[in-house]
Design a protein around this motif. Structure first.
Motif, PDB file in Angstrom:
ATOM      1  N   GLY A 158       6.800 -13.785  -0.318  1.00  0.00           N
ATOM      2  CA  GLY A 158       5.777 -14.471  -1.117  1.00  0.00           C
ATOM      3  C   GLY A 158       4.366 -14.163  -0.660  1.00  0.00           C
ATOM      4  N   LEU A 159       4.112 -12.900  -0.315  1.00  0.00           N
ATOM      5  CA  LEU A 159       2.760 -12.460   0.057  1.00  0.00           C
ATOM      6  C   LEU A 159       1.952 -12.153  -1.196  1.00  0.00           C
ATOM      7  CD1 LEU A 159       3.820 -10.113   2.981  1.00  0.00           C
ATOM      8  CD2 LEU A 159       2.257 -12.067   3.224  1.00  0.00           C
ATOM      9  N   SER A 160       0.660 -12.352  -1.117  1.00  0.00           N
ATOM     10  CA  SER A 160      -0.207 -12.080  -2.261  1.00  0.00           C
ATOM     11  C   SER A 160      -0.302 -10.576  -2.517  1.00  0.00           C
ATOM     12  CB  SER A 160      -1.603 -12.653  -1.996  1.00  0.00           C
ATOM     13  OG  SER A 160      -2.434 -12.454  -3.113  1.00  0.00           O
ATOM     14  N   PRO A 161      -0.162 -10.136  -3.776  1.00  0.00           N
ATOM     15  CA  PRO A 161      -0.272  -8.700  -4.087  1.00  0.00           C
ATOM     16  C   PRO A 161      -1.622  -8.124  -3.675  1.00  0.00           C
ATOM     17  CG  PRO A 161       0.662  -9.910  -5.930  1.00  0.00           C
ATOM     18  CD  PRO A 161       0.148 -10.938  -4.961  1.00  0.00           C
ATOM     19  N   ARG A 162      -1.616  -6.868  -3.260  1.00  0.00           N
ATOM     20  CA  ARG A 162      -2.837  -6.158  -2.847  1.00  0.00           C
ATOM     21  C   ARG A 162      -3.211  -5.112  -3.895  1.00  0.00           C
ATOM     22  NH1 ARG A 162      -4.090  -5.839   2.742  1.00  0.00           N
ATOM     23  NH2 ARG A 162      -2.885  -7.298   4.002  1.00  0.00           N
ATOM     24  N   THR A 167      -0.593  -0.456   5.240  1.00  0.00           N
ATOM     25  CA  THR A 167       0.427  -0.022   6.179  1.00  0.00           C
ATOM     26  C   THR A 167       1.271  -1.220   6.612  1.00  0.00           C
ATOM     27  OG1 THR A 167      -1.133  -0.355   7.999  1.00  0.00           O
ATOM     28  CG2 THR A 167      -1.002   1.857   7.044  1.00  0.00           C
ATOM     29  N   TYR A 168       2.345  -0.948   7.294  1.00  0.00           N
ATOM     30  CA  TYR A 168       3.255  -2.016   7.706  1.00  0.00           C
ATOM     31  C   TYR A 168       2.596  -2.919   8.741  1.00  0.00           C
ATOM     32  CZ  TYR A 168       4.067   0.810  11.886  1.00  0.00           C
ATOM     33  OH  TYR A 168       3.894   1.516  13.054  1.00  0.00           O
ATOM     34  N   ASP A 190      -0.797  -2.633 -12.692  1.00  0.00           N
ATOM     35  CA  ASP A 190      -2.004  -1.833 -12.480  1.00  0.00           C
ATOM     36  C   ASP A 190      -2.179  -1.493 -10.999  1.00  0.00           C
ATOM     37  OD1 ASP A 190      -4.343  -0.503 -12.945  1.00  0.00           O
ATOM     38  OD2 ASP A 190      -5.585  -2.309 -13.020  1.00  0.00           O
ATOM     39  N   GLY A 191      -1.236  -0.772 -10.433  1.00  0.00           N
ATOM     40  CA  GLY A 191      -1.360  -0.275  -9.064  1.00  0.00           C
ATOM     41  C   GLY A 191      -1.405  -1.343  -7.998  1.00  0.00           C
ATOM     42  N   LYS A 192      -0.698  -2.464  -8.177  1.00  0.00           N
ATOM     43  CA  LYS A 192      -0.688  -3.514  -7.159  1.00  0.00           C
ATOM     44  C   LYS A 192       0.485  -3.287  -6.200  1.00  0.00           C
ATOM     45  CE  LYS A 192      -4.155  -6.034  -8.622  1.00  0.00           C
ATOM     46  NZ  LYS A 192      -3.935  -7.310  -9.283  1.00  0.00           N
ATOM     47  N   TYR A 193       0.257  -3.726  -4.951  1.00  0.00           N
ATOM     48  CA  TYR A 193       1.286  -3.559  -3.925  1.00  0.00           C
ATOM     49  C   TYR A 193       1.691  -4.930  -3.384  1.00  0.00           C
ATOM     50  CZ  TYR A 193       0.156   1.405  -4.030  1.00  0.00           C
ATOM     51  OH  TYR A 193      -0.024   2.702  -4.430  1.00  0.00           O
ATOM     52  N   SER A 199      12.358  -4.245   7.661  1.00  0.00           N
ATOM     53  CA  SER A 199      13.282  -4.228   8.795  1.00  0.00           C
ATOM     54  C   SER A 199      13.219  -5.589   9.466  1.00  0.00           C
ATOM     55  CB  SER A 199      12.900  -3.121   9.788  1.00  0.00           C
ATOM     56  OG  SER A 199      11.659  -3.433  10.411  1.00  0.00           O
ATOM     57  N   ILE A 200      13.936  -5.739  10.562  1.00  0.00           N
ATOM     58  CA  ILE A 200      13.949  -7.034  11.245  1.00  0.00           C
ATOM     59  C   ILE A 200      12.559  -7.406  11.758  1.00  0.00           C
ATOM     60  CG2 ILE A 200      14.868  -8.290  13.250  1.00  0.00           C
ATOM     61  CD1 ILE A 200      17.415  -6.710  12.980  1.00  0.00           C
ATOM     62  N   GLU A 201      11.773  -6.416  12.131  1.00  0.00           N
ATOM     63  CA  GLU A 201      10.504  -6.677  12.806  1.00  0.00           C
ATOM     64  C   GLU A 201       9.259  -6.503  11.943  1.00  0.00           C
ATOM     65  OE1 GLU A 201      10.189  -7.791  15.836  1.00  0.00           O
ATOM     66  OE2 GLU A 201      12.299  -7.699  16.414  1.00  0.00           O
ATOM     67  N   TYR A 202       9.372  -5.818  10.789  1.00  0.00           N
ATOM     68  CA  TYR A 202       8.161  -5.402  10.094  1.00  0.00           C
ATOM     69  C   TYR A 202       8.112  -5.799   8.613  1.00  0.00           C
ATOM     70  CZ  TYR A 202       7.547  -2.534  14.246  1.00  0.00           C
ATOM     71  OH  TYR A 202       7.414  -2.119  15.543  1.00  0.00           O
ATOM     72  N   VAL A 203       6.874  -5.949   8.147  1.00  0.00           N
ATOM     73  CA  VAL A 203       6.586  -6.172   6.725  1.00  0.00           C
ATOM     74  C   VAL A 203       5.957  -4.892   6.185  1.00  0.00           C
ATOM     75  CG1 VAL A 203       5.158  -7.423   5.071  1.00  0.00           C
ATOM     76  CG2 VAL A 203       6.248  -8.649   6.941  1.00  0.00           C
ATOM     77  N   TYR A 204       6.467  -4.421   5.061  1.00  0.00           N
ATOM     78  CA  TYR A 204       5.931  -3.228   4.420  1.00  0.00           C
ATOM     79  C   TYR A 204       5.394  -3.603   3.041  1.00  0.00           C
ATOM     80  CZ  TYR A 204       8.465  -0.582   7.997  1.00  0.00           C
ATOM     81  OH  TYR A 204       8.923  -0.077   9.195  1.00  0.00           O
TER      82      TYR A 204
END
Length: 238
Positions: A158-162, A167-168, A190-193, A199-204
């Motif tokens: 539930g992170l806000s789109p960028r 990067t991760y 429109d090109g939102k991320y 993985s267990i440790e990272y958000v991408y």
């Protein structure tokens, strides 16, 4: 002869005045005595009123103290029932005392469900909404450790789109991130991320239209004290 009559008349008149004064004095005495008695009654009533107010105040204080004790006992019972139910849940994930719907995981005061179908970030959010939930937000270490224990891969968060690619990030770094306050959810084509657990440790971050799994969260219901304690009593466990 006429003088004697006059004298007699005068004497009679004086006698009448004296009698009138005496009667007035008697009435005055009666009024005074009555007023004194009424004042005494009034004073007694005033004392009774003050005593009654004092008793009412003491009763209110007692009731407030009693209510506080009852609240404390209720809180303690609720905590004990919750701990007991959680132990039962650990042994039997679908125990009926669990405050989450069937197939939802329980952790602290929230319920979590993994949806393994692939969908866009926006559709995944709608899936959560259909279950009165929202995409997972990791805001404290307890939730972080719980999510790590699930070993998730490719689940939307539930992170806000960028607007641009990012990067991760280490999951630990996201705990105090303002990105958990979702915004800019329109025009996701429109090109939102959007962020996901890679993985267990990272958000991408990946295009919000990419297909990924989703994990939803919502508040757990209060554990029912009666059903929890009664279940254990019937089973002979307490």
């Amino acid at each position: 002869m006429s003088e004697e009559v006059t004298y007699a008349d005068l004497k009679f008149q004086d006698s009448s005045k004296i009698e009138h004064v005496q009667k007035f004095d008697q009435v005055g005495i009666k009024v005074h005595l009555t007023s004194k008695r009424e004042m005494g009654k009034l004073k007694k009533l005033q004392n009774f009123k003050e005593e009654l107010q004092k008793n009412v105040s003491l009763q209110l204080m007692y009731n407030m103290d009693l209510c506080k004790k009852i609240r404390n006992i209720s809180t303690t019972l609720q905590e004990l029932a919750t701990k007991l139910c959680y132990e039962l849940y650990r042994r039997e994930p679908e125990h009926k005392c669990k405050p989450c719907p069937k197939e939802w995981m329980w952790h602290e005061d929230s319920c979590y469900k993994l949806f393994h179908n692939y969908d866009t970030w926006q559709n995944s959010g709608m899936t959560c909404s259909a279950h009165n939930a929202s995409l997972l937000k990791i805001r404290n270490k307890s939730i972080l450790e719980f999510i790590k224990s699930q070993k998730l891969y490719n689940y939307w968060l539930g992170l806000s789109p960028r607007k641009g690619y990012a990067t991760y990030k280490n999951l630990d770094e996201t705990l105090i991130s303002s990105d958990w306050f979702t915004r800019n959810t329109s025009d996701l084509n429109d090109g939102k991320y959007c962020g996901f657990i890679g993985s267990i440790e990272y958000v991408y971050y990946a295009s919000c239209t990419s297909p990924k799994h989703s994990v939803c969260e919502k508040l757990a219901n209060p554990v029912k004290i009666e059903s929890t304690l009664m279940d254990e009593e019937l089973d002979g466990r307490i």
